[in-house]
Motif scaffolding. Sequence first.
Motif, PDB file in Angstrom:
ATOM      1  N   THR A  63     -67.858 -24.185  86.487  1.00 42.14           N
ATOM      2  CA  THR A  63     -69.189 -24.804  86.508  1.00 42.14           C
ATOM      3  C   THR A  63     -69.817 -24.743  85.118  1.00 42.14           C
ATOM      4  O   THR A  63     -70.344 -25.742  84.610  1.00 42.14           O
ATOM      5  CB  THR A  63     -70.094 -24.092  87.532  1.00 42.14           C
ATOM      6  N   ASP A  64     -69.725 -23.594  84.491  1.00 41.74           N
ATOM      7  CA  ASP A  64     -70.299 -23.457  83.147  1.00 41.74           C
ATOM      8  C   ASP A  64     -69.588 -24.361  82.133  1.00 41.74           C
ATOM      9  O   ASP A  64     -70.212 -24.852  81.188  1.00 41.74           O
ATOM     10  CB  ASP A  64     -70.216 -21.996  82.667  1.00 41.74           C
ATOM     11  N   HIS A  65     -68.290 -24.570  82.359  1.00 40.73           N
ATOM     12  CA  HIS A  65     -67.529 -25.419  81.432  1.00 40.73           C
ATOM     13  C   HIS A  65     -68.068 -26.852  81.425  1.00 40.73           C
ATOM     14  O   HIS A  65     -67.945 -27.561  80.416  1.00 40.73           O
ATOM     15  CB  HIS A  65     -66.042 -25.395  81.796  1.00 40.73           C
ATOM     16  N   GLU A  66     -68.666 -27.274  82.545  1.00 47.27           N
ATOM     17  CA  GLU A  66     -69.261 -28.624  82.572  1.00 47.27           C
ATOM     18  C   GLU A  66     -70.319 -28.799  81.484  1.00 47.27           C
ATOM     19  O   GLU A  66     -70.620 -29.927  81.081  1.00 47.27           O
ATOM     20  CB  GLU A  66     -69.909 -28.897  83.926  1.00 47.27           C
ATOM     21  N   LEU A  67     -70.893 -27.706  81.016  1.00 46.02           N
ATOM     22  CA  LEU A  67     -71.915 -27.807  79.967  1.00 46.02           C
ATOM     23  C   LEU A  67     -71.330 -28.271  78.630  1.00 46.02           C
ATOM     24  O   LEU A  67     -72.079 -28.643  77.723  1.00 46.02           O
ATOM     25  CB  LEU A  67     -72.627 -26.460  79.770  1.00 46.02           C
ATOM     26  N   THR A  68     -69.991 -28.229  78.522  1.00 45.89           N
ATOM     27  CA  THR A  68     -69.391 -28.752  77.288  1.00 45.89           C
ATOM     28  C   THR A  68     -69.358 -30.283  77.297  1.00 45.89           C
ATOM     29  O   THR A  68     -69.021 -30.897  76.282  1.00 45.89           O
ATOM     30  CB  THR A  68     -67.948 -28.224  77.072  1.00 45.89           C
ATOM     31  N   VAL A  69     -69.658 -30.881  78.436  1.00 44.78           N
ATOM     32  CA  VAL A  69     -69.766 -32.348  78.485  1.00 44.78           C
ATOM     33  C   VAL A  69     -71.087 -32.739  77.829  1.00 44.78           C
ATOM     34  O   VAL A  69     -72.152 -32.232  78.201  1.00 44.78           O
ATOM     35  CB  VAL A  69     -69.727 -32.855  79.940  1.00 44.78           C
ATOM     36  N   GLY A  70     -71.008 -33.618  76.869  1.00 46.47           N
ATOM     37  CA  GLY A  70     -72.216 -34.001  76.137  1.00 46.47           C
ATOM     38  C   GLY A  70     -73.153 -34.845  76.980  1.00 46.47           C
ATOM     39  O   GLY A  70     -72.765 -35.359  78.033  1.00 46.47           O
TER      40      GLY A  70
END
Length: 404
Positions: free
Chosen positions: A189-196
């Motif tokens: 879920t946190d990795h989605e924050l790497t989507v700009g």
Amino acid sequence: MLLFFVGAMMLGSTSAAEVAVLPEDSQPIQWRLIWTTDPSTSATLSWNTTDAGKRHRVHLREADSSEEIILEAQRNGKYSAKSPELYYHHAHLVGLEPATQYHVTIESDGKRSPEMYFVTAPAADVPISILFGADSRSGLSERRQMNAMLASMVLESYQPGRVPIIAFAHGGDYIRTGTRLDEWSRWMTDHELTVGPEGRLLPIIPARGNHDLGELFNEVFAFPAKERTNYYAINLSPQVRFLTLNTETSIAGDQTTWLEAELKASRPNHRWLLAQYHKPAFPAVKPPWMNLTHWVPLFEKYNLDLACEGDGHNIKRTAPIRNFKIDPTGVVYIGEGGLGVGQRTPKTDRWYLRPPHAKTGSAHHVQLLTFDEEKITYRVVLLGGKLFDEHQFLVRSPEQRQTQ
Ligand SMILES: [Fe+2]
């Protein structure tokens, strides 16, 4: 010096409670784009759902085309941990065009993700950048802030005159306990924050850390079931060869044999040759791992340009090392993980860590590597955007690159 991205910091303040809630249906969640095979023509798009669902597919189209291709996910299954109930879906995309923007929407049983996009690696010898980081297993608020900063760095790197960041190499220790799916779920879920904000997926190049033991690592990153090797090499451009090694399986034997063959074949054909792995051979805090004995002689023999290490929880750029001495033709080791974890104090009395040949520190950080024809520009960017270290590694002589 404030380099980047203060605006994105707000994204990182998402509370732990918010990110832990998962939808109770086939809504695609926790997407990630994975590079473990030729990234100029292929990529793996992976996502999760909280029920098994029946039909999982990807809608794909080139940016300048209205023609949509629909691809079924080839691998779907339930994660091999009891809770939470979560299912993985992997669509391995092949036959892509290099340096091309692909728009993607993920669909599970009629429910769709937002439209996003990714860009394949170049087939031409053009300047590129990548991010290297490791150790995101604790400090979850800082982890989210770091991920948001990575997205901002990527966005900014595509401005005119900048060198685009095409991927994010993660040197391991994503989560605390590799067999706990609740921790992996939160990481994904946190990795989605790497989507700009513009929907750009940041490809991840995964390495296994000592906290990532067990089958879930394979299921998260689309490695074959029961795989224990997890080492591989890809070209980030025709001149940048990037090796991922695994310090959490047998170091000597098959892996070292593979490493020597890979270095021997790659060195003469690439301007830049790098490796990432988790446990350091030249650590700043802990004792060296067994790769000091088995891999370092090969790194030196084949004149590796840069070794990227994790695990120690500090900032490190060693002196160039050859035969346990400082040598301008030697190998530099960078690291050691700051994507959220609390930081330790480097042991600066170690001979390879002393200034002016080396630089160390303790702060949340990511390392930005920019490759061009003459040099690798190495920058350490701290959480908040401050530049901590900048150094240039010049291209090796033709003689050093011809080593066979
Ligand atoms: Fe570790």
